[in-house]
Each structure stands twice: as structure tokens, then as C-alpha cells.
Design an enzyme around this catalytic site. Structure first.
Site, PDB file in Angstrom:
ATOM      1  N   ASP A   1       0.879  -1.164   0.000  1.00  0.00           N
ATOM      2  CA  ASP A   1       0.000   0.000   0.000  1.00  0.00           C
ATOM      3  C   ASP A   1       0.918   1.216   0.000  1.00  0.00           C
ATOM      4  OD1 ASP A   1      -1.620   2.198   0.665  1.00  0.00           O
ATOM      5  OD2 ASP A   1      -2.997   0.951   1.821  1.00  0.00           O
TER       6      ASP A   1
ATOM      7  N   SER B   1       0.252  13.112 -14.788  1.00  0.00           N
ATOM      8  CA  SER B   1      -0.936  13.125 -15.647  1.00  0.00           C
ATOM      9  C   SER B   1      -1.013  14.462 -16.357  1.00  0.00           C
ATOM     10  CB  SER B   1      -2.192  12.949 -14.785  1.00  0.00           C
ATOM     11  OG  SER B   1      -3.362  13.181 -15.537  1.00  0.00           O
TER      12      SER B   1
ATOM     13  N   TYR C   1      -7.104  15.477  -7.578  1.00  0.00           N
ATOM     14  CA  TYR C   1      -6.318  14.695  -8.547  1.00  0.00           C
ATOM     15  C   TYR C   1      -5.338  15.620  -9.266  1.00  0.00           C
ATOM     16  CZ  TYR C   1      -5.288  11.376 -12.311  1.00  0.00           C
ATOM     17  OH  TYR C   1      -4.649  10.530 -13.190  1.00  0.00           O
TER      18      TYR C   1
ATOM     19  N   LYS D   1      -1.212  15.509  -8.888  1.00  0.00           N
ATOM     20  CA  LYS D   1      -0.393  15.186 -10.058  1.00  0.00           C
ATOM     21  C   LYS D   1       0.557  16.336 -10.398  1.00  0.00           C
ATOM     22  CE  LYS D   1      -1.822  11.006 -10.925  1.00  0.00           C
ATOM     23  NZ  LYS D   1      -0.912   9.857 -10.884  1.00  0.00           N
TER      24      LYS D   1
HETATM   25  N1  LIG Z   1      -5.897   6.112 -17.397  1.00  0.00           N
HETATM   26  C1  LIG Z   1      -5.639   7.371 -17.684  1.00  0.00           C
HETATM   27  O1  LIG Z   1      -6.249   7.994 -18.567  1.00  0.00           O
HETATM   28  C2  LIG Z   1      -4.564   8.102 -16.935  1.00  0.00           C
HETATM   29  C3  LIG Z   1      -4.249   9.409 -17.333  1.00  0.00           C
HETATM   30  C4  LIG Z   1      -3.260  10.096 -16.650  1.00  0.00           C
HETATM   31  C5  LIG Z   1      -2.583   9.484 -15.607  1.00  0.00           C
HETATM   32  N2  LIG Z   1      -2.901   8.215 -15.235  1.00  0.00           N
HETATM   33  C6  LIG Z   1      -2.182   7.643 -14.117  1.00  0.00           C
HETATM   34  O2  LIG Z   1      -1.679   6.378 -14.474  1.00  0.00           O
HETATM   35  C7  LIG Z   1      -1.499   5.585 -13.301  1.00  0.00           C
HETATM   36  C8  LIG Z   1      -2.119   4.224 -13.519  1.00  0.00           C
HETATM   37  O3  LIG Z   1      -3.522   4.409 -13.616  1.00  0.00           O
HETATM   38  P1  LIG Z   1      -4.482   3.468 -14.456  1.00  0.00           P
HETATM   39  O4  LIG Z   1      -5.127   4.307 -15.492  1.00  0.00           O
HETATM   40  O5  LIG Z   1      -3.782   2.212 -14.871  1.00  0.00           O
HETATM   41  O6  LIG Z   1      -5.590   3.216 -13.357  1.00  0.00           O
HETATM   42  P2  LIG Z   1      -6.068   1.863 -12.651  1.00  0.00           P
HETATM   43  O7  LIG Z   1      -7.142   2.279 -11.704  1.00  0.00           O
HETATM   44  O8  LIG Z   1      -6.362   0.849 -13.672  1.00  0.00           O
HETATM   45  O9  LIG Z   1      -4.770   1.412 -11.866  1.00  0.00           O
HETATM   46  C9  LIG Z   1      -4.356   2.014 -10.681  1.00  0.00           C
HETATM   47  C10 LIG Z   1      -3.762   0.935  -9.810  1.00  0.00           C
HETATM   48  O10 LIG Z   1      -3.307   1.539  -8.591  1.00  0.00           O
HETATM   49  C11 LIG Z   1      -3.633   0.640  -7.552  1.00  0.00           C
HETATM   50  N3  LIG Z   1      -3.687   1.360  -6.279  1.00  0.00           N
HETATM   51  C12 LIG Z   1      -4.629   2.240  -5.867  1.00  0.00           C
HETATM   52  N4  LIG Z   1      -4.363   2.661  -4.625  1.00  0.00           N
HETATM   53  C13 LIG Z   1      -3.213   2.033  -4.245  1.00  0.00           C
HETATM   54  C14 LIG Z   1      -2.431   2.051  -3.059  1.00  0.00           C
HETATM   55  N5  LIG Z   1      -2.769   2.803  -2.001  1.00  0.00           N
HETATM   56  N6  LIG Z   1      -1.313   1.284  -3.017  1.00  0.00           N
HETATM   57  C15 LIG Z   1      -0.972   0.525  -4.072  1.00  0.00           C
HETATM   58  N7  LIG Z   1      -1.667   0.451  -5.216  1.00  0.00           N
HETATM   59  C16 LIG Z   1      -2.780   1.201  -5.294  1.00  0.00           C
HETATM   60  C17 LIG Z   1      -4.993   0.066  -7.965  1.00  0.00           C
HETATM   61  O11 LIG Z   1      -5.309  -1.108  -7.256  1.00  0.00           O
HETATM   62  C18 LIG Z   1      -4.752  -0.167  -9.450  1.00  0.00           C
HETATM   63  O12 LIG Z   1      -4.200  -1.430  -9.718  1.00  0.00           O
HETATM   64  C19 LIG Z   1      -2.148   6.388 -12.164  1.00  0.00           C
HETATM   65  O13 LIG Z   1      -1.149   7.068 -11.425  1.00  0.00           O
HETATM   66  C20 LIG Z   1      -3.026   7.382 -12.891  1.00  0.00           C
HETATM   67  O14 LIG Z   1      -3.276   8.551 -12.142  1.00  0.00           O
HETATM   68  C21 LIG Z   1      -3.892   7.515 -15.868  1.00  0.00           C
END
Ligand SMILES: NC(=O)c1ccc[n+]([C@@H]2O[C@H](COP(=O)([O-])OP(=O)(O)OC[C@H]3O[C@@H](n4cnc5c(N)ncnc54)[C@H](O)[C@@H]3O)[C@@H](O)[C@H]2O)c1
Length: 233
Positions: free
Chosen positions: A27, A112, A125, A129
Site C-alpha cells: 500500500d 498526468s 487529482y 499530479k
Molecule cells: N488512465 C488514464 O487515462 C490516466 C491518465 C493520466 C494518468 N494516469 C495515471 O496512471 C497511473 C495508472 O492508472 P491506471 O489508469 O492504470 O488506473 P487503474 O485504476 O487501472 O490502476 C491504478 C492501480 O493503482 C492501484 N492502487 C490504488 N491505490 C493504491 C495504493 N494505495 N497502493 C498501491 N496500489 C494502489 C490500484 O489497485 C490499481 O491497480 C495512475 O497514477 C493514474 O493517475 C492515468
């Protein structure tokens, strides 16, 4: 080492990579988890070469709640920062400590597009970021002034089709329309894929990018480039 708090998902990823990967629950908000997992990485693999700080939440995981600057609760604001910012701080802190053994390494922080522009409906958020962006630079400069070859860079994705979008896309007949609405402003006209982000992360993690630190890679289908709208004739 694959880590998450979603044990089933993390185990599945590690199983797909077998025998190259192990899964451990970490975590990112808990310093004790970082201490124990980083210690296990050093015991098991002998060193830590790369850390990808990828865990992140939007604050909408359990359904729609106000996240605008006027109505967001302090509790929800702090919860988003605890994962997105405290998690990155703790990850960098413990990775630097472990990488001191070899004097080198690469840290990749997932920020992000929301960290580069204001997002009225997702204030925490966006704030978290943006802070990740600046902490990346601080870590990069700190490691350089310490004489360490530990690089730290950030990537800035936008509109990547992952489970993060599910609460916002929902199901049913309106899902397609919601997807179209989100990608309407993306110059490339589509969502990005997790693989497209992974390729950039891989480059930053590798020795192909040894002169790059404190830097930024944007993966947004052209969103931040401006607008291709033209006046109608
Ligand atoms: N998907 C998008 O469009 C997008 C855009 C910009 C940035 N991001 C960033 O990319 C990264 C990955 O996001 P994603 O899109 O794959 O989302 P996702 O929700 O599919 O994956 C996020 C992961 O983080 C894990 N997580 C959450 N809280 C946690 C904690 N306290 N400890 C450990 N793990 C934890 C979740 O279980 C999940 O597996 C994130 O940092 C997100 O902010 C995503």
C-alpha cells in the site's frame, strides 16, 4: 516485483510474467510497506534498478462525489493526495536509499495531463499530479547533487483506456457516447493504450535514456499541443 493493493490483479500480472516476477502487497500510503518490500527486493534480487511509481486514484472509485474546489471534502482531498503524492514521496525516498548500494537507478513517476492544466471537477487529482511533477524535478536534482547516477523522470498520460475510467464511462447504451465525448477533443481521436504508456516508461527506465533526468514525457494524443479547430469559411 509487482506490487498493488489489488492482490488478485497483482497475482495475475506476476503469474503472466512467471518466472520473472513476484507479487507483493504494497500500500503506497504506508511507509512500513515500502520498508519491507524494498528490503525483500534487495534480499531476493540483490539490487533495485528501477522504480515505477504508478499507483494512483481519482477519488471517484466508489462513485460520484464532489471533487470541485468549492465542494470537495477535506477527507476526500487528503485521500487522493495520500495515494498520489504521499505514495510517490515514499517510493522515491525508499528507492533512493536502496539505489545508493549501486549508486545508480531510474525512478519513473506517473503524473498526468491533469497535473499540467486545471481540472475543475477533479481538484485533488490535479493538485496531486502537479505536485508529482515538481517532486520529480526535486528528486532528480537531489540525486544529481549527491553524485548519484539515479535519474528521476515523469510521464504525463491522458485518456488512456484503463479500469480507472470505468466509474466515469459506466455501462449500457450511453457508454459509447461517453467515450466519444471524451475523445472528441483528442487530436488523434481515440483513447491511448496502457502499452503506449509502458513503452515510454520502458525507455525512461532503460539505459537508452541515461542523459535524461528531471524531464517529462507527454502521452496525450496531442491534447496539449493546442487545437486543430479552424474557423468555418
Ligand atoms: N488512465 C488514464 O487515462 C490516466 C491518465 C493520466 C494518468 N494516469 C495515471 O496512471 C497511473 C495508472 O492508472 P491506471 O489508469 O492504470 O488506473 P487503474 O485504476 O487501472 O490502476 C491504478 C492501480 O493503482 C492501484 N492502487 C490504488 N491505490 C493504491 C495504493 N494505495 N497502493 C498501491 N496500489 C494502489 C490500484 O489497485 C490499481 O491497480 C495512475 O497514477 C493514474 O493517475 C492515468
Amino acid at each position: 516485483m509487482v506490487t498493488d493493493i489489488d492482490d488478485a490483479g497483482g497475482e495475475a500480472v506476476a503469474a503472466a510474467l512467471e518466472p520473472c516476477a513476484l507479487y507483493r502487497r504494497l500500500d503506497v500510503r504506508l511507509e512500513s510497506d515500502w520498508e519491507s518490500v524494498v528490503a525483500e527486493v534487495l534480499d531476493t534480487f540483490g539490487r533495485l534498478d528501477v522504480l515505477v511509481n504508478n499507483a494512483g486514484i481519482t477519488g471517484f472509485e466508489n462513485g460520484p462525489v464532489p471533487h470541485d474546489p468549492e465542494h470537495a471534502s477535506l477527507e476526500s482531498w487528503r485521500a487522493v493526495h495520500a495515494t498520489n503524492l504521499d505514495g510517490v514521496f515514499l517510493g522515491c525516498k525508499h528507492a533512493i536509499g536502496a539505489m545508493r548500494n549501486t549508486l545508480r537507478g531510474s525512478i519513473v513517476n506517473i503524473s498526468s495531463r491533469s497535473g499540467l492544466v486545471g481540472i475543475p471537477a477533479a481538484a485533488a487529482y490535479a493538485s496531486s499530479k502537479a505536485a508529482v511533477r515538481n517532486h520529480t524535478r526535486t528528486v532528480a536534482l537531489y540525486c544529481a547533487e549527491q553524485g548519484l547516477r539515479i535519474r528521476c523522470n515523469a510521464v504525463f498520460p491522458a485518456a488512456i483506456l484503463t479500469p480507472m475510467w470505468e466509474p466515469m464511462l459506466g455501462g449500457g447504451a450511453e457508454r459509447e457516447e461517453r467515450m466519444r465525448a471524451i475523445t472528441r477533443d483528442v487530436p488523434l481521436g481515440r483513447f491511448g493504450t496502457a502499452d503506449e504508456v509502458a513503452h515510454a516508461v520502458l525507455w525512461l527506465a532503460s539505459d537508452e535514456s541515461t542523459y535524461t533526468t528531471g524531464s517529462e514525457v507527454v502521452l496525450d494524443g496531442g491534447l496539449l499541443a493546442g487545437t486543430s479547430a479552424r474557423p468555418s469559411s
